[in-house]
Write a protein that holds these residues in place. Structure first.
Motif, PDB file in Angstrom:
ATOM      1  N   TYR A  45     207.209  52.005 -96.998  1.00  0.00           N
ATOM      2  CA  TYR A  45     205.980  52.666 -97.448  1.00  0.00           C
ATOM      3  C   TYR A  45     205.102  51.697 -98.236  1.00  0.00           C
ATOM      4  O   TYR A  45     203.878  51.705 -98.099  1.00  0.00           O
ATOM      5  N   SER A  46     205.714  50.858 -99.042  1.00  0.00           N
ATOM      6  CA  SER A  46     204.949  49.887 -99.818  1.00  0.00           C
ATOM      7  C   SER A  46     204.171  48.950 -98.907  1.00  0.00           C
ATOM      8  O   SER A  46     203.014  48.603 -99.194  1.00  0.00           O
ATOM      9  N   GLU A  47     204.783  48.547 -97.804  1.00  0.00           N
ATOM     10  CA  GLU A  47     204.113  47.660 -96.853  1.00  0.00           C
ATOM     11  C   GLU A  47     202.903  48.365 -96.241  1.00  0.00           C
ATOM     12  O   GLU A  47     201.819  47.774 -96.119  1.00  0.00           O
ATOM     13  N   PHE A  48     203.090  49.620 -95.871  1.00  0.00           N
ATOM     14  CA  PHE A  48     201.977  50.410 -95.326  1.00  0.00           C
ATOM     15  C   PHE A  48     200.859  50.547 -96.349  1.00  0.00           C
ATOM     16  O   PHE A  48     199.686  50.303 -96.057  1.00  0.00           O
ATOM     17  N   TYR A  49     201.216  50.919 -97.566  1.00  0.00           N
ATOM     18  CA  TYR A  49     200.246  51.140 -98.643  1.00  0.00           C
ATOM     19  C   TYR A  49     199.515  49.845 -98.975  1.00  0.00           C
ATOM     20  O   TYR A  49     198.278  49.819 -99.084  1.00  0.00           O
ATOM     21  N   ARG A  50     200.251  48.763 -99.125  1.00  0.00           N
ATOM     22  CA  ARG A  50     199.666  47.476 -99.508  1.00  0.00           C
ATOM     23  C   ARG A  50     198.658  46.999 -98.462  1.00  0.00           C
ATOM     24  O   ARG A  50     197.597  46.459 -98.806  1.00  0.00           O
ATOM     25  N   ALA A  51     198.958  47.214 -97.200  1.00  0.00           N
ATOM     26  CA  ALA A  51     198.053  46.799 -96.131  1.00  0.00           C
ATOM     27  C   ALA A  51     196.748  47.574 -96.184  1.00  0.00           C
ATOM     28  O   ALA A  51     195.663  47.014 -95.958  1.00  0.00           O
ATOM     29  N   ARG A  52     196.824  48.875 -96.511  1.00  0.00           N
ATOM     30  CA  ARG A  52     195.603  49.689 -96.598  1.00  0.00           C
ATOM     31  C   ARG A  52     194.746  49.248 -97.782  1.00  0.00           C
ATOM     32  O   ARG A  52     193.516  49.145 -97.677  1.00  0.00           O
ATOM     33  N   VAL A  53     195.372  48.986 -98.904  1.00  0.00           N
ATOM     34  CA  VAL A  53     194.635  48.525-100.083  1.00  0.00           C
ATOM     35  C   VAL A  53     193.975  47.185 -99.803  1.00  0.00           C
ATOM     36  O   VAL A  53     192.797  46.967-100.144  1.00  0.00           O
ATOM     37  N   GLU A  54     194.712  46.288 -99.187  1.00  0.00           N
ATOM     38  CA  GLU A  54     194.181  44.952 -98.923  1.00  0.00           C
ATOM     39  C   GLU A  54     193.007  45.011 -97.955  1.00  0.00           C
ATOM     40  O   GLU A  54     192.050  44.235 -98.069  1.00  0.00           O
ATOM     41  N   MET A  55     193.060  45.924 -96.996  1.00  0.00           N
ATOM     42  CA  MET A  55     191.952  46.099 -96.069  1.00  0.00           C
ATOM     43  C   MET A  55     190.676  46.486 -96.820  1.00  0.00           C
ATOM     44  O   MET A  55     189.604  45.922 -96.591  1.00  0.00           O
ATOM     45  N   VAL A  56     190.791  47.416 -97.758  1.00  0.00           N
ATOM     46  CA  VAL A  56     189.634  47.825 -98.552  1.00  0.00           C
ATOM     47  C   VAL A  56     189.159  46.665 -99.421  1.00  0.00           C
ATOM     48  O   VAL A  56     187.958  46.370 -99.501  1.00  0.00           O
ATOM     49  N   ARG A  57     190.099  45.988-100.055  1.00  0.00           N
ATOM     50  CA  ARG A  57     189.748  44.883-100.946  1.00  0.00           C
ATOM     51  C   ARG A  57     188.990  43.774-100.202  1.00  0.00           C
ATOM     52  O   ARG A  57     187.990  43.250-100.700  1.00  0.00           O
ATOM     53  N   GLN A  58     189.466  43.421 -99.039  1.00  0.00           N
ATOM     54  CA  GLN A  58     188.818  42.342 -98.285  1.00  0.00           C
ATOM     55  C   GLN A  58     187.414  42.727 -97.838  1.00  0.00           C
ATOM     56  O   GLN A  58     186.489  41.912 -97.887  1.00  0.00           O
ATOM     57  N   ARG A  59     187.249  43.962 -97.407  1.00  0.00           N
ATOM     58  CA  ARG A  59     185.934  44.375 -96.899  1.00  0.00           C
ATOM     59  C   ARG A  59     184.896  44.519 -98.010  1.00  0.00           C
ATOM     60  O   ARG A  59     183.703  44.347 -97.762  1.00  0.00           O
ATOM     61  N   THR A  60     185.332  44.851 -99.207  1.00  0.00           N
ATOM     62  CA  THR A  60     184.369  45.020-100.302  1.00  0.00           C
ATOM     63  C   THR A  60     184.221  43.763-101.152  1.00  0.00           C
ATOM     64  O   THR A  60     183.380  43.732-102.051  1.00  0.00           O
ATOM     65  N   GLY A 106     182.924  40.882-100.616  1.00  0.00           N
ATOM     66  CA  GLY A 106     181.636  40.202-100.562  1.00  0.00           C
ATOM     67  C   GLY A 106     180.437  41.091-100.815  1.00  0.00           C
ATOM     68  O   GLY A 106     179.287  40.657-100.643  1.00  0.00           O
ATOM     69  N   VAL A 107     180.687  42.335-101.219  1.00  0.00           N
ATOM     70  CA  VAL A 107     179.582  43.274-101.447  1.00  0.00           C
ATOM     71  C   VAL A 107     178.777  42.842-102.671  1.00  0.00           C
ATOM     72  O   VAL A 107     179.326  42.595-103.742  1.00  0.00           O
ATOM     73  N   ARG A 108     177.470  42.752-102.497  1.00  0.00           N
ATOM     74  CA  ARG A 108     176.605  42.390-103.621  1.00  0.00           C
ATOM     75  C   ARG A 108     176.003  43.623-104.287  1.00  0.00           C
ATOM     76  O   ARG A 108     175.894  43.687-105.509  1.00  0.00           O
ATOM     77  N   LYS A 109     175.581  44.567-103.492  1.00  0.00           N
ATOM     78  CA  LYS A 109     175.001  45.785-104.038  1.00  0.00           C
ATOM     79  C   LYS A 109     176.081  46.855-104.138  1.00  0.00           C
ATOM     80  O   LYS A 109     176.649  47.266-103.132  1.00  0.00           O
ATOM     81  N   LYS A 110     176.356  47.280-105.349  1.00  0.00           N
ATOM     82  CA  LYS A 110     177.381  48.294-105.578  1.00  0.00           C
ATOM     83  C   LYS A 110     176.711  49.613-105.954  1.00  0.00           C
ATOM     84  O   LYS A 110     176.202  49.761-107.072  1.00  0.00           O
ATOM     85  N   PRO A 111     176.698  50.573-105.050  1.00  0.00           N
ATOM     86  CA  PRO A 111     176.069  51.867-105.347  1.00  0.00           C
ATOM     87  C   PRO A 111     176.685  52.522-106.576  1.00  0.00           C
ATOM     88  O   PRO A 111     177.883  52.366-106.857  1.00  0.00           O
ATOM     89  N   SER A 112     175.866  53.261-107.320  1.00  0.00           N
ATOM     90  CA  SER A 112     176.348  53.962-108.516  1.00  0.00           C
ATOM     91  C   SER A 112     177.041  55.261-108.100  1.00  0.00           C
ATOM     92  O   SER A 112     176.607  55.941-107.170  1.00  0.00           O
ATOM     93  N   VAL A 113     178.120  55.573-108.813  1.00  0.00           N
ATOM     94  CA  VAL A 113     178.960  56.723-108.460  1.00  0.00           C
ATOM     95  C   VAL A 113     179.294  57.514-109.717  1.00  0.00           C
ATOM     96  O   VAL A 113     179.624  56.928-110.754  1.00  0.00           O
ATOM     97  N   PHE A 114     179.216  58.838-109.618  1.00  0.00           N
ATOM     98  CA  PHE A 114     179.764  59.694-110.677  1.00  0.00           C
ATOM     99  C   PHE A 114     180.944  60.445-110.089  1.00  0.00           C
ATOM    100  O   PHE A 114     180.815  61.125-109.063  1.00  0.00           O
ATOM    101  N   HIS A 121     180.460  52.776 -98.895  1.00  0.00           N
ATOM    102  CA  HIS A 121     179.972  51.769 -97.935  1.00  0.00           C
ATOM    103  C   HIS A 121     180.290  52.227 -96.506  1.00  0.00           C
ATOM    104  O   HIS A 121     181.153  51.648 -95.839  1.00  0.00           O
ATOM    105  N   PRO A 122     179.593  53.249 -96.022  1.00  0.00           N
ATOM    106  CA  PRO A 122     179.906  53.769 -94.680  1.00  0.00           C
ATOM    107  C   PRO A 122     179.754  52.729 -93.581  1.00  0.00           C
ATOM    108  O   PRO A 122     180.470  52.773 -92.580  1.00  0.00           O
TER     109      PRO A 122
END
Length: 390
Positions: A195-210, A212-220, A354-355
């Protein structure tokens, strides 16, 4: 009748097997009568405490019933084996999943309680009477936390080891260590690793894609919309840090450090976040009764979930928000905030913030995969929604 000598000569193979039977029986009897050898185990829990145990752990208690899905990840064939007590039940946060648990594992109905829904309800005497080898608590949940020194000392004096896990105080840092820790304790290292391998891969996918993001939308990120007075926000801890990892800016961070704080409607209107997300704690029963809490979970269809959210956001203070007018207001199941399934919330945040970067990601499919691949349960209901645009 054959004599012994004639039998030996005519059937040496038969005689050979007769000679082996006593020793074979001896091995079986020895295995049955010999006690399971204790295996000493020294580990460091999520509170940084060194804890000494002896495996196998055959009797243990847990604070919140919401951690039973964690047991199911590690031991899908017998999630509650050895669980001799909980402070609260799984049904307090997920009645539908508890119904599946009871149907598949009827013995789970009889797990005693040593409290209700809060740390001050816990009876240390009841825990000791249950004779566990181990008590598993959350660093900072509704049960005894790591600062409950007197309770820890009382349990230790009674020979009960105490271990702390965490999915709530700092889930980005502590989710995987908590899973791996419990995997070691229960002798389910391989399941924990899978499960850790599955979870870690999903987190890393999000981390890599974001990354290089320069504009970070505001969120509440609003907690329990409709259940409490407007507007409690999550900042540090719980799901708050997921906003930043998903490429957004959590507007509550700068003004109210800490896990949660109440903000005024004026604050929300002034900040006018690009994206509004509510952690929905309402149930299908509350939705059908036209109650105000935003609802998600079991027995909620996508249409019902969108209607529940849209109904709540019809108030004037929300109708003025760009996030609502632009269809960028969403709900996520509140119980992800203290769960090994919190990766689903991270993916939902990323897709909403970031749709364009996460068109191929479907958080519901991720949750479905978790249920099918790692648990003995079936996924029922809807766990995220977006405001309806008429």
């Amino acid at each position: 009748m054959f004599s012994e000598s004639s039998h030996n000569a005519s059937n040496p193979i038969h005689y050979k097997w007769i000679g082996l039977i006593p020793s074979a029986l001896l091995v079986v009897v020895t295995a049955v009568l010999s006690p399971v050898r204790a295996e000493p185990l020294t580990l460091t829990d999520l509170a940084g405490r060194e804890v000494k145990l002896e495996r196998p752990i055959t009797r243990f208690v847990m604070s919140e019933g919401r951690y039973i899905p964690l047991l199911a990840l590690l031991r899908p064939g017998e999630p509650t084996a050895g669980l001799v007590g909980t402070m609260s039940g799984l049904g307090d946060t997920d009645p539908a999943l508890q119904a599946q648990l009871f149907a598949k594992f009827p013995q789970s109905r009889d797990i005693p309680r040593f409290g209700t829904k809060s740390a001050d309800s816990v009876s240390v005497e009841k825990i000791i009477d249950l004779a566990p080898q181990l008590a598993i608590f959350g660093l900072s949940d509704h049960g005894p936390g790591s600062r409950a020194g007197e309770l820890i000392d009382q349990l230790s004096a009674a020979g009960v080891a105490v271990v702390f896990i965490d999915f709530r105080l700092d889930p980005l840092k502590n989710t995987l260590p908590s899973i791996e820790l419990l995997g070691r304790i229960l002798g389910e290292e391989a399941r924990a690793s899978d499960y850790s391998e599955f979870y870690r891969a999903r987190v890393e996918m999000v981390r890599q894609r974001t990354a290089g993001v320069r504009k970070k939308p505001s969120v509440f990120l609003q907690v329990h919309p409709g259940r409490f007075e407007c507007c409690w926000g999550m900042a540090e801890g719980m799901l708050g840090p997921f906003v930043e990892l998903a490429g957004g800016t959590n507007i509550a961070d700068a003004v109210a450090p800490g896990p949660t704080a109440q903000h005024t409607a004026e604050f929300l209107l002034t900040e006018n976040p690009d994206i509004w997300i509510g952690t929905a704690s309402g149930t299908s029963e509350e939705y059908l009764a036209n109650a105000s809490p935003v609802a998600l979970g079991a027995r909620m269809s996508q249409k019902m979930a969108a209607e529940s959210l849209t109904r709540y956001l019809s108030a004037p203070e929300f109708q003025a928000l760009d996030a609502v007018r632009n269809g960028r207001a969403h709900s996520i199941w509140h119980n992800f905030y203290n769960s090994p399934f919190n990766i689903v919330a991270l993916e939902a945040f990323a897709k909403w913030i970031h749709p364009e970067l996460f068109q191929d990601i479907d958080p519901h499919t991720t949750l479905q995969t978790i249920f099918e691949r790692f648990t003995p349960f079936q996924l029922e209901g809807t766990y995220s929604a977006s405001v309806r645009r008429d």
